[in-house]
Motif scaffolding. Structure first.
Motif, PDB file in Angstrom:
ATOM      1  N   LEU A   1       0.832  -1.203   0.000  1.00 52.95           N
ATOM      2  CA  LEU A   1       0.000   0.000   0.000  1.00 52.95           C
ATOM      3  C   LEU A   1       0.868   1.255   0.000  1.00 52.95           C
ATOM      4  O   LEU A   1       0.574   2.234  -0.680  1.00 52.95           O
ATOM      5  CB  LEU A   1      -0.946   0.006   1.209  1.00 52.95           C
ATOM      6  N   LYS A   2       1.971   1.203   0.744  1.00 57.46           N
ATOM      7  CA  LYS A   2       2.900   2.353   0.750  1.00 57.46           C
ATOM      8  C   LYS A   2       3.544   2.547  -0.623  1.00 57.46           C
ATOM      9  O   LYS A   2       3.749   3.675  -1.064  1.00 57.46           O
ATOM     10  CB  LYS A   2       4.000   2.128   1.792  1.00 57.46           C
ATOM     11  N   GLU A   3       3.878   1.435  -1.276  1.00 57.94           N
ATOM     12  CA  GLU A   3       4.526   1.528  -2.590  1.00 57.94           C
ATOM     13  C   GLU A   3       3.576   2.154  -3.618  1.00 57.94           C
ATOM     14  O   GLU A   3       3.998   2.972  -4.438  1.00 57.94           O
ATOM     15  CB  GLU A   3       4.978   0.138  -3.057  1.00 57.94           C
ATOM     16  N   ILE A   4       2.311   1.756  -3.573  1.00 54.12           N
ATOM     17  CA  ILE A   4       1.349   2.338  -4.519  1.00 54.12           C
ATOM     18  C   ILE A   4       1.179   3.825  -4.219  1.00 54.12           C
ATOM     19  O   ILE A   4       1.186   4.666  -5.127  1.00 54.12           O
ATOM     20  CB  ILE A   4       0.003   1.589  -4.459  1.00 54.12           C
ATOM     21  N   GLU A   5       1.051   4.161  -2.925  1.00 49.99           N
ATOM     22  CA  GLU A   5       0.905   5.575  -2.554  1.00 49.99           C
ATOM     23  C   GLU A   5       2.124   6.392  -2.986  1.00 49.99           C
ATOM     24  O   GLU A   5       2.002   7.561  -3.368  1.00 49.99           O
ATOM     25  CB  GLU A   5       0.715   5.709  -1.039  1.00 49.99           C
ATOM     26  N   ALA A   6       3.316   5.762  -2.911  1.00 56.71           N
ATOM     27  CA  ALA A   6       4.546   6.470  -3.282  1.00 56.71           C
ATOM     28  C   ALA A   6       4.728   6.553  -4.796  1.00 56.71           C
ATOM     29  O   ALA A   6       5.674   7.177  -5.275  1.00 56.71           O
ATOM     30  CB  ALA A   6       5.754   5.792  -2.643  1.00 56.71           C
ATOM     31  N   GLY A   7       3.826   5.914  -5.561  1.00 54.51           N
ATOM     32  CA  GLY A   7       3.908   6.001  -7.012  1.00 54.51           C
ATOM     33  C   GLY A   7       4.865   5.020  -7.659  1.00 54.51           C
ATOM     34  O   GLY A   7       5.214   5.170  -8.830  1.00 54.51           O
ATOM     35  N   VAL A   8       5.299   4.008  -6.908  1.00 51.57           N
ATOM     36  CA  VAL A   8       6.195   2.985  -7.483  1.00 51.57           C
ATOM     37  C   VAL A   8       5.381   2.158  -8.485  1.00 51.57           C
ATOM     38  O   VAL A   8       4.354   1.589  -8.123  1.00 51.57           O
ATOM     39  CB  VAL A   8       6.770   2.076  -6.379  1.00 51.57           C
ATOM     40  N   PRO A   9       5.824   2.087  -9.752  1.00 51.05           N
ATOM     41  CA  PRO A   9       5.046   1.328 -10.746  1.00 51.05           C
ATOM     42  C   PRO A   9       5.224  -0.179 -10.576  1.00 51.05           C
ATOM     43  O   PRO A   9       6.112  -0.628  -9.861  1.00 51.05           O
ATOM     44  CB  PRO A   9       5.645   1.795 -12.080  1.00 51.05           C
ATOM     45  N   SER A  10       4.364  -0.936 -11.245  1.00 41.65           N
ATOM     46  CA  SER A  10       4.487  -2.394 -11.244  1.00 41.65           C
ATOM     47  C   SER A  10       4.397  -2.902 -12.670  1.00 41.65           C
ATOM     48  O   SER A  10       4.150  -2.139 -13.615  1.00 41.65           O
ATOM     49  CB  SER A  10       3.388  -3.036 -10.399  1.00 41.65           C
ATOM     50  N   HIS A  11       4.545  -4.210 -12.813  1.00 40.35           N
ATOM     51  CA  HIS A  11       4.465  -4.863 -14.124  1.00 40.35           C
ATOM     52  C   HIS A  11       3.120  -4.609 -14.812  1.00 40.35           C
ATOM     53  O   HIS A  11       3.051  -4.579 -16.041  1.00 40.35           O
ATOM     54  CB  HIS A  11       4.665  -6.375 -13.918  1.00 40.35           C
ATOM     55  N   VAL A  12       2.050  -4.422 -14.040  1.00 39.94           N
ATOM     56  CA  VAL A  12       0.726  -4.250 -14.663  1.00 39.94           C
ATOM     57  C   VAL A  12       0.295  -2.787 -14.745  1.00 39.94           C
ATOM     58  O   VAL A  12      -0.812  -2.497 -15.198  1.00 39.94           O
ATOM     59  CB  VAL A  12      -0.364  -5.071 -13.929  1.00 39.94           C
ATOM     60  N   THR A  13       1.149  -1.864 -14.329  1.00 39.56           N
ATOM     61  CA  THR A  13       0.812  -0.443 -14.432  1.00 39.56           C
ATOM     62  C   THR A  13       0.799  -0.062 -15.909  1.00 39.56           C
ATOM     63  O   THR A  13       1.820  -0.199 -16.597  1.00 39.56           O
ATOM     64  CB  THR A  13       1.843   0.419 -13.672  1.00 39.56           C
ATOM     65  N   LEU A  14      -0.367   0.396 -16.404  1.00 37.54           N
ATOM     66  CA  LEU A  14      -0.485   0.636 -17.844  1.00 37.54           C
ATOM     67  C   LEU A  14       0.310   1.852 -18.279  1.00 37.54           C
ATOM     68  O   LEU A  14       1.008   1.832 -19.289  1.00 37.54           O
ATOM     69  CB  LEU A  14      -1.966   0.805 -18.225  1.00 37.54           C
ATOM     70  N   ASP A  15       0.224   2.925 -17.518  1.00 35.15           N
ATOM     71  CA  ASP A  15       0.917   4.157 -17.876  1.00 35.15           C
ATOM     72  C   ASP A  15       2.065   4.367 -16.898  1.00 35.15           C
ATOM     73  O   ASP A  15       1.845   4.710 -15.743  1.00 35.15           O
ATOM     74  CB  ASP A  15      -0.078   5.327 -17.822  1.00 35.15           C
TER      75      ASP A  15
ATOM     76  N   GLU B   1      -2.638   3.125  -9.898  1.00 33.76           N
ATOM     77  CA  GLU B   1      -3.893   3.188  -9.157  1.00 33.76           C
ATOM     78  C   GLU B   1      -4.027   1.957  -8.266  1.00 33.76           C
ATOM     79  O   GLU B   1      -3.396   0.937  -8.505  1.00 33.76           O
ATOM     80  CB  GLU B   1      -5.072   3.262 -10.138  1.00 33.76           C
ATOM     81  N   MET B   2      -4.874   2.097  -7.248  1.00 37.01           N
ATOM     82  CA  MET B   2      -5.104   0.993  -6.316  1.00 37.01           C
ATOM     83  C   MET B   2      -6.183   0.085  -6.916  1.00 37.01           C
ATOM     84  O   MET B   2      -7.371   0.279  -6.692  1.00 37.01           O
ATOM     85  CB  MET B   2      -5.551   1.578  -4.973  1.00 37.01           C
ATOM     86  N   THR B   3      -5.769  -0.884  -7.715  1.00 37.40           N
ATOM     87  CA  THR B   3      -6.727  -1.802  -8.337  1.00 37.40           C
ATOM     88  C   THR B   3      -6.440  -3.233  -7.892  1.00 37.40           C
ATOM     89  O   THR B   3      -5.360  -3.532  -7.385  1.00 37.40           O
ATOM     90  CB  THR B   3      -6.629  -1.761  -9.877  1.00 37.40           C
ATOM     91  N   ASP B   4      -7.419  -4.115  -8.132  1.00 37.64           N
ATOM     92  CA  ASP B   4      -7.222  -5.539  -7.818  1.00 37.64           C
ATOM     93  C   ASP B   4      -5.993  -6.083  -8.526  1.00 37.64           C
ATOM     94  O   ASP B   4      -5.194  -6.827  -7.956  1.00 37.64           O
ATOM     95  CB  ASP B   4      -8.443  -6.363  -8.264  1.00 37.64           C
ATOM     96  N   GLU B   5      -5.869  -5.713  -9.812  1.00 38.77           N
ATOM     97  CA  GLU B   5      -4.771  -6.236 -10.614  1.00 38.77           C
ATOM     98  C   GLU B   5      -3.419  -5.787 -10.053  1.00 38.77           C
ATOM     99  O   GLU B   5      -2.469  -6.566 -10.002  1.00 38.77           O
ATOM    100  CB  GLU B   5      -4.938  -5.777 -12.067  1.00 38.77           C
ATOM    101  N   GLU B   6      -3.357  -4.521  -9.642  1.00 39.11           N
ATOM    102  CA  GLU B   6      -2.103  -4.003  -9.065  1.00 39.11           C
ATOM    103  C   GLU B   6      -1.759  -4.757  -7.777  1.00 39.11           C
ATOM    104  O   GLU B   6      -0.605  -5.117  -7.544  1.00 39.11           O
ATOM    105  CB  GLU B   6      -2.224  -2.503  -8.757  1.00 39.11           C
TER     106      GLU B   6
END
Lengths: 229, 318
Positions: A173-187, A193-198
C-alpha cells in the motif's frame, strides 16, 4: 548451519570478541590467498572447484539490531541470515521460514520501511537498520489495520504465510501511494492506481499454499480503503 | 553454508584492497542471488566484502544527455525513477517484469547483471555441470532442457542468462563502469560484457579478479516506442521462457534484443537493420544458427510470435 560441527571450541557463539580479531582474520586471508594462487577465477564467477582456499573458522561478530523500536546487542556467526537472527537469537518467531531461498515470501519483514526477504540477507548487513516484524506492526490487543482486515476477511487457512503476507501488504500500500510502478501499471509516467490487478501483481512474491488469495485480496482492499475495481 | 569472514567497506579503494587479499573473496550488495547459492554451497567464498556502504546509490544525468546509474541503485528505485520511466521505459518494464517486490527492493543494478543461471543442473551439486565444476560435463544436454538456450550455446553448456534488466541494458547499449584492485578504471560496452560459453562456461563475464562494477551508464534517450514483452509459465514472478525488448522509432527503424534464449541478452546489429522488413526477417537473422533441444524447440516458435506481437504493438503505438 550445515557445518556447526566444525566450530572450534575457542570460537563459539556468545564468546566475547578480542580486539585483535580483525588482525587474525587478515592473517587468515593472507594464508588463504597464498594457497589459492593456483585457483584464481574472476570475482563474479567463482564456482565449486577441486582445489580451493581453506574454509575459514566460523567468524562471530558483534551486532546491534534495531527491531520493532528496540535495540538488541548480539554476537552472531556471519552466516546468520536476518531471518535466523530474528527467530533464533531474538525469539521473534512471528516471521516464518518457508523455502529459505526467497521464493515464498513467508519471511517478509520491513527494513527501513521497505519489504525484503529476511532469508536472503545476512544479519550483519543490517547494523543500525530499523527492522519491523509482524510483532512490531500490532499486538493482539492493538492490531494493525491490516492484521484486523486479515482476520475480518479470513485471509488465511493454516496461517503460516500470513505474517509475511501482512508485512508485504502493508508495504504494498505504501509503494502504490509512493507512485512505485508495477508490471501491470499501464501508464508508466503517471501514478499507479489501487486496483485488484495491481495488488495481485505486487503480492506475487508471497505464496499461499492453502490458496487463500481471494480473501487476502479482500483484506488488503479493505485496509486500503477505496479501491478501484 | 560454508564459513566466511566478513567486512564492511566504505570506499571502492578499500573494497579493491580487500579483494586483492583473496582470490576467493566476493563482493556482496543485495545478496539475493549470492546467498541463495551460498546456502547450497554452489558459491563458497572465504571472505565477503559488504559494499553497501559505498556511495554508489545515485542516478545522475550525464553530460551526454544520458543517465549514470550507481552500482548499488536497487531495482525498485531504478524502475521508479521518473527519468527512467519517461525516457527508458523498456528498462523500467524489464525491471518490473523480474523477480518479486521484495527481491527488487534488495537487488542492485550491478548484482542483477552478475546473476548466475537458474539451470537446475547448476543448482544441483550432485549433477555434472561445467559451469559449476569445469570439466564435469553438462547434465542439461540430455536432461530437462525446456528452459535452456536455443542459440549461442555450446556442447559444454546450454544455460540461459536469467536477467530481464540486462536485456534492456543491452538494447540501450549501456556501458558498465568498473574499477580494479590497482585503481584502474574501465568502461565496458555491455555488448562485450558477457562471454560466450564455449569450453569455459564458468567464465561468464570479462571482469578480472577483484574488479568492481561502480556504475552502469545509459546513452542519451532513443525516443520511439518502448516494449518489453515477457512470456513465462506464470503471469508473475517467474523467469522468462522468451522475452523481447524492442524500441521502434517513428521512421520504422529500431532495435530488438531477446532474453531467455541464450547465455546473454541476444541482439545483433544485422537483425536490427531488418526491423523495417518485419518480424520474420529479424527472426531469421537472430536465430539462423539456433540449435534447440527437442524439449525447447518450442522457444523458436515462441520467439518469432512474441517478436511479431511486440513489433505490431510498437508500430500501433508509434
Amino acid at each position: 548451519m550445515s557445518n556447526q560441527g566444525e566450530i572450534p571450541e575457542n570460537n563459539h557463539p556468545g564468546q566475547s570478541q578480542h580486539p585483535d580479531f580483525s588482525l587474525s582474520r587478515r592473517t587468515l586471508l593472507k594464508v588463504g590467498a597464498a594457497t589459492a594462487a593456483t585457483a584464481a577465477v574472476p570475482t563474479g564467477t567463482a564456482l565449486a572447484q577441486p582445489t580451493r582456499a581453506v574454509t575459514p573458522a566460523p567468524e562471530i561478530l558483534p551486532l546491534t539490531l534495531k527491531v520493532n523500536g528496540k535495540s538488541h546487542q548480539l554476537d552472531v556467526d556471519t552466516r546468520t541470515t536476518l531471518l535466523d537472527a530474528l527467530r533464533e537469537n531474538l525469539h521473534l518467531t512471528g516471521t516464518k521460514k518457508g523455502c529459505d531461498h526467497g521464493q515464498c515470501g513467508a519471511c517478509t519483514v520491513l527494513v527501513d520501511g521497505r519489504r525484503i526477504n529476511a532469508c536472503l540477507t545476512l544479519a550483519v548487513m543490517h547494523q543500525d537498520a530499523e527492522i519491523t516484524t509482524i510483532e512490531g506492526l500490532g499486538t493482539p490487543d492493538n492490531l494493525h489495520p491490516m492484521q484486523a482486515a486479515f482476520i475480518k476477511h479470513d485471509g488465511y487457512q493454516c496461517g503460516y504465510c500470513t505474517p509475511g503476507q501482512i508485512c508485504s501488504s502493508v508495504a504494498v500500500l505504501k509503494e502504490i501511494e509512493a507512485g512505485v510502478p508495477s508490471h501491470v501499471t499501464l501508464d508508466l509516467v503517471s501514478s499507479p492506481e489501487m486496483t485488484d490487478e495491481e495488488i495481485r501483481e505486487r503480492m506475487s512474491g508471497n505464496i499461499c499454499r492453502c490458496g487463500a488469495y481471494s480473501n487476502i485480496l479482500a483484506a488488503i482492499k479493505d485496509a486500503a480503503g477505496e479501491v478501484k475495481s | 553454508m560454508k564459513a566466511f569472514t566478513y567486512e564492511r567497506v566504505k570506499t571502492p579503494a578499500e573494497a579493491a584492497a580487500s579483494a586483492r587479499l583473496s582470490s576467493e573473496a566476493k563482493f556482496i550488495a543485495g545478496g539475493t542471488n549470492l546467498l541463495d547459492l551460498m546456502k547450497l554451497e554452489i558459491e563458497t567464498p572465504v571472505h565477503l566484502i559488504d559494499v553497501n556502504g559505498l556511495d554508489l546509490n545515485h542516478i545522475d544525468a550525464t553530460d551526454e544527455g544520458g543517465l549514470r546509474i550507481g552500482a548499488l541503485v536497487r531495482n525498485t528505485d531504478l524502475a521508479a525513477d521518473p527519468r527512467v520511466r519517461r525516457d527508458y521505459a523498456v528498462l523500467a518494464r524489464a525491471l518490473l517484469a523480474g523477480a518479486s517486490g521484495q527481491l527488487r527492493n534488495q537487488a542492485t543494478t550491478a548484482g542483477n547483471l552478475l546473476q548466475r543461471t537458474r539451470c537446475p543442473y547448476f543448482y544441483d551439486i550432485n549433477q555434472p555441470c561445467n559451469k559449476r565444476l569445469p570439466g564435469s560435463g553438462c547434465a542439461a544436454l540430455e536432461g530437462f532442457s525446456r528452459q535452456h538456450a536455443v542459440v549461442g550455446a555450446s556442447e559444454a553448456c546450454i544455460a540461459t542468462h536469467p536477467s530481464d534488466m540486462a536485456v534492456a541494458m543491452r538494447l540501450l547499449d549501456a556501458i558498465v563502469e568498473t574499477v580494479d584492485p590497482d585503481g584502474k578504471q574501465r568502461k565496458i560496452p555491455i555488448a562485450d560484457f558477457y562471454r560466450a560459453p564455449g569450453n569455459t562456461p564458468h567464465r561468464e563475464t570479462v571482469l578480472t579478479p577483484g574488479e568492481l562494477i561502480v556504475a552502469v551508464t545509459l546513452p542519451a534517450p532513443l525516443g520511439g516506442t518502448h516494449i518489453y514483452r515477457k512470456v513465462r509459465d506464470r503471469a508473475s514472478y517467474a523467469f522468462a521462457l522468451v522475452s523481447v525488448a524492442a524500441v521502434v522509432l517513428p521512421d520504422g527503424s529500431g532495435r530488438v534484443a531477446f532474453g531467455g534464449v541464450a547465455h546473454k541478452p541476444w541482439r545483433q546489429a544485422e537483425a536490427d537493420a531488418q526491423i523495417p522488413h518485419g518480424a520474420q526477417a529479424v527472426y531469421d537473422q537472430l536465430f539462423s544458427h539456433a540449435h534447440p533441444t527437442p524439449e525447447n524447440a518450442f522457444k523458436l516458435t515462441l520467439a518469432k510470435r512474441t517478436l511479431a506481437s511486440a513489433l505490431t504493438e510498437a508500430r500501433a503505438r508509434t
